[in-house]
Motif scaffolding. Structure first.
Motif, PDB file in Angstrom:
ATOM      1  N   VAL A  86       4.819 -21.318   0.445  1.00 36.65           N
ATOM      2  CA  VAL A  86       3.645 -20.662   1.005  1.00 36.65           C
ATOM      3  C   VAL A  86       4.021 -19.294   1.582  1.00 36.65           C
ATOM      4  CG1 VAL A  86       1.905 -20.783   2.847  1.00 36.65           C
ATOM      5  CG2 VAL A  86       2.389 -22.791   1.482  1.00 36.65           C
ATOM      6  N   GLY A  87       5.099 -19.242   2.347  1.00 33.70           N
ATOM      7  CA  GLY A  87       5.486 -17.995   2.992  1.00 33.70           C
ATOM      8  C   GLY A  87       5.862 -16.908   2.001  1.00 33.70           C
ATOM      9  N   THR A  88       6.660 -17.264   0.991  1.00 35.24           N
ATOM     10  CA  THR A  88       7.081 -16.269   0.004  1.00 35.24           C
ATOM     11  C   THR A  88       5.895 -15.747  -0.794  1.00 35.24           C
ATOM     12  OG1 THR A  88       9.227 -17.374  -0.171  1.00 35.24           O
ATOM     13  CG2 THR A  88       8.637 -15.869  -1.939  1.00 35.24           C
ATOM     14  N   THR A  89       5.023 -16.644  -1.224  1.00 33.70           N
ATOM     15  CA  THR A  89       3.824 -16.229  -1.963  1.00 33.70           C
ATOM     16  C   THR A  89       2.959 -15.332  -1.099  1.00 33.70           C
ATOM     17  OG1 THR A  89       3.836 -18.283  -3.240  1.00 33.70           O
ATOM     18  CG2 THR A  89       1.759 -17.053  -3.186  1.00 33.70           C
ATOM     19  N   SER A  90       2.809 -15.671   0.168  1.00 32.67           N
ATOM     20  CA  SER A  90       1.974 -14.876   1.077  1.00 32.67           C
ATOM     21  C   SER A  90       2.524 -13.471   1.249  1.00 32.67           C
ATOM     22  CB  SER A  90       1.870 -15.570   2.437  1.00 32.67           C
ATOM     23  OG  SER A  90       1.325 -16.850   2.305  1.00 32.67           O
ATOM     24  N   LEU A  91       3.834 -13.362   1.464  1.00 35.52           N
ATOM     25  CA  LEU A  91       4.439 -12.035   1.613  1.00 35.52           C
ATOM     26  C   LEU A  91       4.277 -11.209   0.340  1.00 35.52           C
ATOM     27  CD1 LEU A  91       7.683 -12.898   3.603  1.00 35.52           C
ATOM     28  CD2 LEU A  91       5.810 -11.441   4.384  1.00 35.52           C
ATOM     29  N   ALA A  92       4.453 -11.851  -0.814  1.00 35.38           N
ATOM     30  CA  ALA A  92       4.273 -11.137  -2.080  1.00 35.38           C
ATOM     31  C   ALA A  92       2.831 -10.660  -2.224  1.00 35.38           C
ATOM     32  CB  ALA A  92       4.649 -12.037  -3.249  1.00 35.38           C
ATOM     33  N   GLU A 130      -5.322 -17.686  -5.260  1.00 31.66           N
ATOM     34  CA  GLU A 130      -5.835 -19.000  -5.687  1.00 31.66           C
ATOM     35  C   GLU A 130      -4.781 -20.080  -5.446  1.00 31.66           C
ATOM     36  OE1 GLU A 130      -6.900 -18.268  -9.731  1.00 31.66           O
ATOM     37  OE2 GLU A 130      -8.702 -17.109  -9.180  1.00 31.66           O
ATOM     38  N   SER A 131      -3.521 -19.746  -5.689  1.00 29.59           N
ATOM     39  CA  SER A 131      -2.438 -20.701  -5.439  1.00 29.59           C
ATOM     40  C   SER A 131      -2.368 -21.060  -3.956  1.00 29.59           C
ATOM     41  CB  SER A 131      -1.106 -20.109  -5.905  1.00 29.59           C
ATOM     42  OG  SER A 131      -0.028 -20.925  -5.502  1.00 29.59           O
ATOM     43  N   LEU A 132      -2.495 -20.047  -3.091  1.00 34.67           N
ATOM     44  CA  LEU A 132      -2.496 -20.319  -1.651  1.00 34.67           C
ATOM     45  C   LEU A 132      -3.681 -21.201  -1.264  1.00 34.67           C
ATOM     46  CD1 LEU A 132      -1.506 -16.833  -0.161  1.00 34.67           C
ATOM     47  CD2 LEU A 132      -0.105 -18.911  -0.226  1.00 34.67           C
ATOM     48  N   ALA A 133      -4.854 -20.884  -1.792  1.00 31.40           N
ATOM     49  CA  ALA A 133      -6.062 -21.637  -1.445  1.00 31.40           C
ATOM     50  C   ALA A 133      -5.923 -23.105  -1.834  1.00 31.40           C
ATOM     51  CB  ALA A 133      -7.280 -21.016  -2.117  1.00 31.40           C
ATOM     52  N   ARG A 134      -5.258 -23.375  -2.950  1.00 28.06           N
ATOM     53  CA  ARG A 134      -5.061 -24.774  -3.373  1.00 28.06           C
ATOM     54  C   ARG A 134      -4.147 -25.540  -2.419  1.00 28.06           C
ATOM     55  NH1 ARG A 134      -4.820 -22.357  -8.518  1.00 28.06           N
ATOM     56  NH2 ARG A 134      -2.542 -22.411  -8.495  1.00 28.06           N
ATOM     57  N   GLN A 135      -3.356 -24.825  -1.647  1.00 32.81           N
ATOM     58  CA  GLN A 135      -2.423 -25.474  -0.726  1.00 32.81           C
ATOM     59  C   GLN A 135      -2.996 -25.658   0.672  1.00 32.81           C
ATOM     60  OE1 GLN A 135       1.832 -24.373  -1.265  1.00 32.81           O
ATOM     61  NE2 GLN A 135       0.998 -22.787  -2.608  1.00 32.81           N
ATOM     62  N   ALA A 152      -3.041 -13.125   4.286  1.00 33.33           N
ATOM     63  CA  ALA A 152      -3.181 -12.724   2.885  1.00 33.33           C
ATOM     64  C   ALA A 152      -4.589 -13.010   2.371  1.00 33.33           C
ATOM     65  CB  ALA A 152      -2.135 -13.442   2.028  1.00 33.33           C
ATOM     66  N   LEU A 153      -5.136 -14.176   2.706  1.00 35.09           N
ATOM     67  CA  LEU A 153      -6.480 -14.500   2.244  1.00 35.09           C
ATOM     68  C   LEU A 153      -7.534 -13.628   2.916  1.00 35.09           C
ATOM     69  CD1 LEU A 153      -6.279 -18.371   1.863  1.00 35.09           C
ATOM     70  CD2 LEU A 153      -6.660 -16.692   0.064  1.00 35.09           C
ATOM     71  N   LEU A 154      -7.364 -13.353   4.204  1.00 33.71           N
ATOM     72  CA  LEU A 154      -8.302 -12.462   4.892  1.00 33.71           C
ATOM     73  C   LEU A 154      -8.296 -11.079   4.239  1.00 33.71           C
ATOM     74  CD1 LEU A 154      -7.604 -13.404   8.630  1.00 33.71           C
ATOM     75  CD2 LEU A 154      -9.761 -13.777   7.400  1.00 33.71           C
ATOM     76  N   GLU A 155      -7.103 -10.546   3.991  1.00 35.56           N
ATOM     77  CA  GLU A 155      -7.013  -9.222   3.371  1.00 35.56           C
ATOM     78  C   GLU A 155      -7.584  -9.247   1.959  1.00 35.56           C
ATOM     79  OE1 GLU A 155      -3.444  -6.940   3.617  1.00 35.56           O
ATOM     80  OE2 GLU A 155      -3.114  -7.468   5.720  1.00 35.56           O
ATOM     81  N   GLY A 156      -7.327 -10.330   1.228  1.00 30.11           N
ATOM     82  CA  GLY A 156      -7.857 -10.451  -0.127  1.00 30.11           C
ATOM     83  C   GLY A 156      -9.372 -10.451  -0.146  1.00 30.11           C
ATOM     84  N   PHE A 185     -13.339 -17.827  -2.084  1.00 31.73           N
ATOM     85  CA  PHE A 185     -12.880 -18.358  -0.800  1.00 31.73           C
ATOM     86  C   PHE A 185     -14.071 -18.358   0.152  1.00 31.73           C
ATOM     87  CE2 PHE A 185      -9.688 -15.657  -2.824  1.00 31.73           C
ATOM     88  CZ  PHE A 185      -8.802 -16.640  -3.225  1.00 31.73           C
ATOM     89  N   THR A 186     -14.366 -19.500   0.721  1.00 36.61           N
ATOM     90  CA  THR A 186     -15.526 -19.588   1.597  1.00 36.61           C
ATOM     91  C   THR A 186     -15.155 -19.185   3.016  1.00 36.61           C
ATOM     92  OG1 THR A 186     -15.143 -21.873   2.268  1.00 36.61           O
ATOM     93  CG2 THR A 186     -16.389 -21.514   0.214  1.00 36.61           C
ATOM     94  N   ARG A 187     -16.164 -18.756   3.739  1.00 35.21           N
ATOM     95  CA  ARG A 187     -15.935 -18.403   5.138  1.00 35.21           C
ATOM     96  C   ARG A 187     -15.467 -19.614   5.935  1.00 35.21           C
ATOM     97  NH1 ARG A 187     -16.847 -14.105   8.521  1.00 35.21           N
ATOM     98  NH2 ARG A 187     -17.036 -14.664  10.715  1.00 35.21           N
ATOM     99  N   SER A 188     -15.979 -20.781   5.602  1.00 33.61           N
ATOM    100  CA  SER A 188     -15.567 -21.980   6.343  1.00 33.61           C
ATOM    101  C   SER A 188     -14.090 -22.289   6.115  1.00 33.61           C
ATOM    102  CB  SER A 188     -16.436 -23.185   5.983  1.00 33.61           C
ATOM    103  OG  SER A 188     -16.249 -23.544   4.637  1.00 33.61           O
ATOM    104  N   ASP A 189     -13.577 -22.030   4.902  1.00 36.36           N
ATOM    105  CA  ASP A 189     -12.136 -22.212   4.648  1.00 36.36           C
ATOM    106  C   ASP A 189     -11.325 -21.282   5.541  1.00 36.36           C
ATOM    107  OD1 ASP A 189     -12.623 -24.090   2.676  1.00 36.36           O
ATOM    108  OD2 ASP A 189     -12.519 -22.633   1.044  1.00 36.36           O
ATOM    109  N   LEU A 190     -11.769 -20.032   5.622  1.00 42.00           N
ATOM    110  CA  LEU A 190     -11.059 -19.051   6.444  1.00 42.00           C
ATOM    111  C   LEU A 190     -11.192 -19.392   7.933  1.00 42.00           C
ATOM    112  CD1 LEU A 190     -12.047 -15.829   4.496  1.00 42.00           C
ATOM    113  CD2 LEU A 190      -9.811 -16.945   4.535  1.00 42.00           C
TER     114      LEU A 190
END
Length: 199
Positions: A1-7, A30-35, A65-69, A77-82
């Motif tokens: 998760v951390g490495t993908t997020s930094l990338a 999408e990979s992060l969201a699945r986790q 990363a998801l917020l910036e995306g 990505f739904t607001r409730s997920d965030l």
């Protein structure tokens, strides 16, 4: 998760408009969201019930990363997920300067994007720096401590304190500290960019 997020954060610096990079970022997000687990936590710790400081750090990076995306137009990505991810940051154990800084940075970003983040959450992280040992030999703070504190002071609007801290960062010698914590350098570069033009 951390490495993908930094990338993803690095790629997001170029935006989503470039067809090649945009596709990479979308797949990474999408990979992060699945986790993301049901409680909002990113990564296996949420599913196993055990959480470590490293996993909290990774969760904060994934949330950022998801917020910036989403800000840059990523969809799916739904607001409730965030919101669940942001709420999960509030219960983070403040174990070290890296966790304190990254969770604080992500919470401040979420607040700027309209998520309800209690001021007490920011104050709690600033208070941690006031009470914590500086992490280095004698009175010398480690880079991650000094840079993290500088960044949070700047982002939370404590300008006078931040100006002095930016000067302190400018006095550090990168050639002698290259083996230090890479997160320290990440926070330092962010703090220096935000502190440009200080007197």
């Amino acid at each position: 998760v951390g490495t993908t997020s930094l990338a993803m954060l690095a790629f997001l610096g170029h935006g989503l408009a470039d067809p090649g990079r945009g596709a990479i970022v979308r797949r990474g997000l999408e990979s992060l969201a699945r986790q993301q687990c049901g409680d909002g936590y990113f990564g296996p710790a949420g599913r196993q019930g055990g959480v470590s400081a490293r996993n909290d750090l990774h969760h904060a990076l994934a949330t950022q990363a998801l917020l910036e995306g989403v800000v840059m137009g990523a969809e799916g990505f739904t607001r409730s997920d965030l919101e669940r991810a942001v709420r999960r940051l509030e219960s983070t154990e403040l174990a070290d300067a890296a966790v304190v800084t990254q969770t604080g940075l992500t919470l401040l970003m979420a607040r700027n994007l309209g998520f309800a983040v209690p001021e007490a959450q920011v104050a709690r992280r600033l208070a941690w720096f006031d009470a914590a040992p500086k992490g280095g030999p004698a009175a010398t703070p480690t880079l991650v401590y000094q840079a993290g504190r500088t960044l949070l002071e700047e982002l939370s609007g404590r300008r006078p304190e931040a100006v002095a801290m930016v000067h302190g960062l400018l006095e550090r010698r990168p050639d002698t500290e290259l083996s230090g914590d890479p997160l320290g350098w990440l926070f330092a570069s962010q703090a220096l960019v935000r502190g440009k033009g200080v007197n």
